[in-house]
Write a protein that holds these residues in place. Structure first.
Motif, PDB file in Angstrom:
ATOM      1  N   UNK A 283       0.838  -1.201   0.000  1.00 49.78           N
ATOM      2  CA  UNK A 283       0.000   0.000   0.000  1.00 49.78           C
ATOM      3  C   UNK A 283       0.875   1.254   0.000  1.00 49.78           C
ATOM      4  N   UNK A 284       1.919   1.255   0.810  1.00 49.29           N
ATOM      5  CA  UNK A 284       2.872   2.381   0.834  1.00 49.29           C
ATOM      6  C   UNK A 284       3.512   2.558  -0.546  1.00 49.29           C
ATOM      7  N   UNK A 285       3.876   1.447  -1.161  1.00 48.42           N
ATOM      8  CA  UNK A 285       4.497   1.443  -2.480  1.00 48.42           C
ATOM      9  C   UNK A 285       3.555   2.038  -3.535  1.00 48.42           C
ATOM     10  N   UNK A 286       2.313   1.649  -3.515  1.00 50.45           N
ATOM     11  CA  UNK A 286       1.334   2.159  -4.482  1.00 50.45           C
ATOM     12  C   UNK A 286       1.080   3.651  -4.282  1.00 50.45           C
ATOM     13  N   UNK A 287       1.039   4.102  -3.034  1.00 54.10           N
ATOM     14  CA  UNK A 287       0.867   5.534  -2.745  1.00 54.10           C
ATOM     15  C   UNK A 287       2.020   6.329  -3.355  1.00 54.10           C
ATOM     16  N   UNK A 288       3.226   5.815  -3.216  1.00 54.16           N
ATOM     17  CA  UNK A 288       4.396   6.495  -3.779  1.00 54.16           C
ATOM     18  C   UNK A 288       4.341   6.530  -5.303  1.00 54.16           C
ATOM     19  N   UNK A 289       4.049   5.405  -5.921  1.00 53.84           N
ATOM     20  CA  UNK A 289       3.983   5.368  -7.393  1.00 53.84           C
ATOM     21  C   UNK A 289       2.939   6.345  -7.931  1.00 53.84           C
ATOM     22  N   UNK A 290       1.875   6.561  -7.189  1.00 52.06           N
ATOM     23  CA  UNK A 290       0.815   7.477  -7.627  1.00 52.06           C
ATOM     24  C   UNK A 290       1.285   8.933  -7.637  1.00 52.06           C
ATOM     25  N   UNK A 291       2.399   9.227  -6.991  1.00 53.69           N
ATOM     26  CA  UNK A 291       2.938  10.592  -6.985  1.00 53.69           C
ATOM     27  C   UNK A 291       3.624  10.954  -8.304  1.00 53.69           C
ATOM     28  N   UNK A 292       3.866   9.977  -9.148  1.00 55.49           N
ATOM     29  CA  UNK A 292       4.441  10.242 -10.470  1.00 55.49           C
ATOM     30  C   UNK A 292       3.275  10.576 -11.387  1.00 55.49           C
ATOM     31  N   UNK A 293       3.158  11.853 -11.728  1.00 52.67           N
ATOM     32  CA  UNK A 293       2.004  12.348 -12.469  1.00 52.67           C
ATOM     33  C   UNK A 293       2.366  12.757 -13.896  1.00 52.67           C
TER      34      UNK A 293
ATOM     35  N   UNK B 114      11.446  22.916  -3.721  1.00 55.01           N
ATOM     36  CA  UNK B 114      11.311  23.177  -5.153  1.00 55.01           C
ATOM     37  C   UNK B 114      11.534  21.922  -6.004  1.00 55.01           C
ATOM     38  N   UNK B 115      12.130  20.891  -5.446  1.00 56.20           N
ATOM     39  CA  UNK B 115      12.317  19.639  -6.174  1.00 56.20           C
ATOM     40  C   UNK B 115      10.984  18.900  -6.191  1.00 56.20           C
ATOM     41  N   UNK B 116      10.642  18.336  -7.318  1.00 56.32           N
ATOM     42  CA  UNK B 116       9.330  17.693  -7.447  1.00 56.32           C
ATOM     43  C   UNK B 116       9.264  16.373  -6.678  1.00 56.32           C
ATOM     44  N   UNK B 117       8.085  16.099  -6.136  1.00 56.65           N
ATOM     45  CA  UNK B 117       7.839  14.806  -5.507  1.00 56.65           C
ATOM     46  C   UNK B 117       8.082  13.696  -6.521  1.00 56.65           C
TER      47      UNK B 117
ATOM     48  N   UNK C  63      10.411  10.412  -5.907  1.00 48.51           N
ATOM     49  CA  UNK C  63       9.886   9.048  -5.913  1.00 48.51           C
ATOM     50  C   UNK C  63      10.610   8.205  -6.956  1.00 48.51           C
ATOM     51  N   UNK C  64      10.818   8.747  -8.127  1.00 48.47           N
ATOM     52  CA  UNK C  64      11.487   8.000  -9.197  1.00 48.47           C
ATOM     53  C   UNK C  64      12.880   7.566  -8.764  1.00 48.47           C
TER      54      UNK C  64
ATOM     55  N   UNK D  90       4.851  11.985 -15.836  1.00 45.60           N
ATOM     56  CA  UNK D  90       5.335  10.872 -16.670  1.00 45.60           C
ATOM     57  C   UNK D  90       4.623   9.576 -16.263  1.00 45.60           C
ATOM     58  N   UNK D  91       3.374   9.711 -15.895  1.00 46.93           N
ATOM     59  CA  UNK D  91       2.590   8.606 -15.325  1.00 46.93           C
ATOM     60  C   UNK D  91       2.579   7.351 -16.190  1.00 46.93           C
ATOM     61  N   UNK D  92       2.172   7.482 -17.443  1.00 47.65           N
ATOM     62  CA  UNK D  92       2.017   6.293 -18.288  1.00 47.65           C
ATOM     63  C   UNK D  92       3.346   5.591 -18.531  1.00 47.65           C
ATOM     64  N   UNK D  93       4.400   6.361 -18.798  1.00 44.40           N
ATOM     65  CA  UNK D  93       5.716   5.766 -19.027  1.00 44.40           C
ATOM     66  C   UNK D  93       6.216   5.081 -17.761  1.00 44.40           C
ATOM     67  N   UNK D  94       5.973   5.721 -16.605  1.00 45.93           N
ATOM     68  CA  UNK D  94       6.418   5.153 -15.337  1.00 45.93           C
ATOM     69  C   UNK D  94       5.639   3.877 -15.015  1.00 45.93           C
ATOM     70  N   UNK D  95       4.346   3.897 -15.251  1.00 43.88           N
ATOM     71  CA  UNK D  95       3.546   2.684 -15.026  1.00 43.88           C
ATOM     72  C   UNK D  95       4.065   1.528 -15.871  1.00 43.88           C
ATOM     73  N   UNK D  96       4.364   1.804 -17.123  1.00 49.52           N
ATOM     74  CA  UNK D  96       4.878   0.758 -18.016  1.00 49.52           C
ATOM     75  C   UNK D  96       6.237   0.246 -17.522  1.00 49.52           C
ATOM     76  N   UNK D  97       7.106   1.156 -17.115  1.00 46.24           N
ATOM     77  CA  UNK D  97       8.416   0.763 -16.581  1.00 46.24           C
ATOM     78  C   UNK D  97       8.244  -0.112 -15.347  1.00 46.24           C
ATOM     79  N   UNK D  98       7.436   0.328 -14.403  1.00 40.71           N
ATOM     80  CA  UNK D  98       7.278  -0.416 -13.158  1.00 40.71           C
ATOM     81  C   UNK D  98       6.599  -1.768 -13.402  1.00 40.71           C
TER      82      UNK D  98
END
Length: 188
Positions: free
Chosen positions: A5-15, A72-75, A79-80, A17-25
């Motif tokens: 659940x913690x892992x999924x919450x973190x992955x959801x913070x990638x907005x 100023x650094x993005x979440x 996460x990435x 580049x969402x689709x590319x990140x989902x495919x990578x993960x």
């Protein structure tokens, strides 16, 4: 909160580049030992799913540190790099980096529960991780630097970047050290 659940919450913070990140993960989760590998052979989190737990810990600590020191650094970048910084420890598709150590009796060794897979071509952890990511996901230069040099001055080869680290690199180093040396314990 449970680890996945913690892992999924973190992955959801990638907005952005969402689709590319989902495919990578999805690739990483399905084709490598990322979700099951230990974080080390005998030190911090040397147990099944230790790598995932370590990566999640680093991401959560990185976000906390970043909020205070460099908001100023993005979440997303945090996460990435945190989730991918030790990806190389998952090995290659079909070839995990770590194998269970077993005694001749078939019992699991307790002193060093895991050993390196000698059938895996040697690449450093950051280089193997970048190799796995490179053809599937575009990292920024700052993200690449953070992943490659996340061990800071603990690795002699990293001296070339000394005093030239980007903020993200330093923050990842701090979060990784805090997680590995303070929060996570050696195997008992």
């Amino acid at each position: 909160m449970e680890l996945m659940e913690r892992y999924e919450v973190l992955k959801a913070k990638v907005v952005q580049r969402r689709e590319e990140f989902r495919a990578l993960m999805a690739y990483i989760e399905q084709e490598t030992a990322y979700l099951t590998a230990p974080a080390s052979t005998r030190y911090h989190l040397c147990r099944e799913r230790g790598l995932l737990e370590h990566s999640v810990n680093v991401a959560e600590h990185l976000l906390q540190i970043k909020a205070v020191l460099a908001p100023e650094i993005s979440d997303e970048s945090c996460v990435i790099v945190a989730l991918l910084h030790d990806l190389g420890k998952a090995g290659m598709p079909g070839k995990p980096q770590y194998l269970r150590s077993e005694l001749s009796s078939g019992e699991r060794a307790s002193r060093s529960p895991y050993r390196f897979n000698r059938d895996l071509l040697y690449l450093s952890v950051p280089i193997r991780g970048l190799y796995l990511v490179a053809s599937r996901f575009r990292l920024t230069e700052e993200e690449v630097q953070a992943i490659v040099y996340h061990d800071g001055q603990y690795v002699e080869d990293n001296r070339s970047v000394a005093a030239r680290e980007e903020k993200l690199t330093l923050l990842l180093q701090y979060a990784d050290n805090w997680s590995g040396f303070i929060v996570e314990k050696e195997c008992a």
